[in-house]
Scaffold this motif. Structure first.
Motif, mmCIF file in Angstrom:
data_model
loop_
_atom_site.group_PDB
_atom_site.id
_atom_site.type_symbol
_atom_site.label_atom_id
_atom_site.label_comp_id
_atom_site.label_asym_id
_atom_site.label_seq_id
_atom_site.Cartn_x
_atom_site.Cartn_y
_atom_site.Cartn_z
ATOM 1 N N CYS A 30 0.838 -1.199 0.000
ATOM 2 C CA CYS A 30 0.000 0.000 0.000
ATOM 3 C C CYS A 30 0.872 1.249 0.000
ATOM 4 C CB CYS A 30 -0.937 -0.015 1.206
ATOM 5 S SG CYS A 30 -2.080 1.383 1.257
ATOM 6 N N TRP A 31 1.910 1.237 0.823
ATOM 7 C CA TRP A 31 2.820 2.390 0.853
ATOM 8 C C TRP A 31 3.434 2.635 -0.516
ATOM 9 C CZ3 TRP A 31 6.270 1.741 5.832
ATOM 10 C CH2 TRP A 31 5.487 1.985 6.960
ATOM 11 N N ALA A 32 3.866 1.546 -1.173
ATOM 12 C CA ALA A 32 4.503 1.683 -2.475
ATOM 13 C C ALA A 32 3.520 2.210 -3.517
ATOM 14 C CB ALA A 32 5.071 0.342 -2.927
ATOM 15 N N ALA A 33 2.269 1.788 -3.411
ATOM 16 C CA ALA A 33 1.274 2.173 -4.412
ATOM 17 C C ALA A 33 0.741 3.590 -4.201
ATOM 18 C CB ALA A 33 0.117 1.175 -4.403
ATOM 19 N N THR A 34 0.607 4.015 -2.936
ATOM 20 C CA THR A 34 -0.064 5.290 -2.661
ATOM 21 C C THR A 34 0.829 6.358 -2.062
ATOM 22 O OG1 THR A 34 -0.744 4.606 -0.446
ATOM 23 C CG2 THR A 34 -2.242 4.081 -2.274
ATOM 24 N N LYS A 35 2.048 5.987 -1.650
ATOM 25 C CA LYS A 35 2.980 6.918 -0.982
ATOM 26 C C LYS A 35 2.441 7.425 0.360
ATOM 27 C CE LYS A 35 5.704 7.090 -4.663
ATOM 28 N NZ LYS A 35 6.134 5.791 -5.041
ATOM 29 N N ASP A 36 1.496 6.686 0.963
ATOM 30 C CA ASP A 36 0.902 7.059 2.251
ATOM 31 C C ASP A 36 1.707 6.409 3.381
ATOM 32 O OD1 ASP A 36 -0.824 7.917 4.270
ATOM 33 O OD2 ASP A 36 -2.230 6.280 3.958
ATOM 34 N N ARG A 44 -4.391 3.273 6.142
ATOM 35 C CA ARG A 44 -4.724 3.198 7.571
ATOM 36 C C ARG A 44 -5.196 1.803 7.958
ATOM 37 N NH1 ARG A 44 -8.260 7.676 10.137
ATOM 38 N NH2 ARG A 44 -6.352 8.207 11.206
ATOM 39 N N GLU A 45 -6.073 1.239 7.163
ATOM 40 C CA GLU A 45 -6.612 -0.085 7.498
ATOM 41 C C GLU A 45 -5.512 -1.151 7.477
ATOM 42 O OE1 GLU A 45 -9.794 -3.299 5.743
ATOM 43 O OE2 GLU A 45 -10.104 -1.171 5.311
ATOM 44 N N HIS A 46 -4.594 -1.069 6.518
ATOM 45 C CA HIS A 46 -3.489 -2.028 6.447
ATOM 46 C C HIS A 46 -2.600 -1.917 7.690
ATOM 47 C CE1 HIS A 46 -4.335 -3.085 2.269
ATOM 48 N NE2 HIS A 46 -4.554 -1.794 2.060
#
Length: 81
Positions: A30-36, A44-46
């Motif tokens: 998720c971090w890699a895909a969204t930069k969040d 957040r959910e992950h």
């Protein structure tokens, strides 16, 4: 050269188990895909799933493993120059 006759190496009986591995992979993906990387938006959910897994995962005791010096001392009598 040194030779050791009749030396046997056994493979590990059980492969190491990575606790919370899928949850960690999901958050990193998720971090890699969204930069969040702060996990305040889409990730957040992950992040919450990973933290909950880490809170509830049983702690694994470290098994005693003999040192390399122990094994060298055992094999020393089998070494021939």
């Amino acid at each position: 050269t040194m030779q050791i006759k009749k030396l046997k190496v056994r493979p590990q009986k059980n492969p190491p188990v990575v606790l919370c591995g899928p949850q960690l992979a999901s958050m990193l993906g998720c971090w890699a895909a969204t930069k969040d990387v702060r996990s305040i938006g889409a990730c957040r959910e992950h992040a919450e799933t990973l933290f909950e897994c880490m809170r509830t995962a049983p702690m694994k005791r470290k098994q005693h493993r003999p040192s390399i010096n122990y094994h060298l001392a055992r094999l020393g009598k089998n070494l021939k120059d």
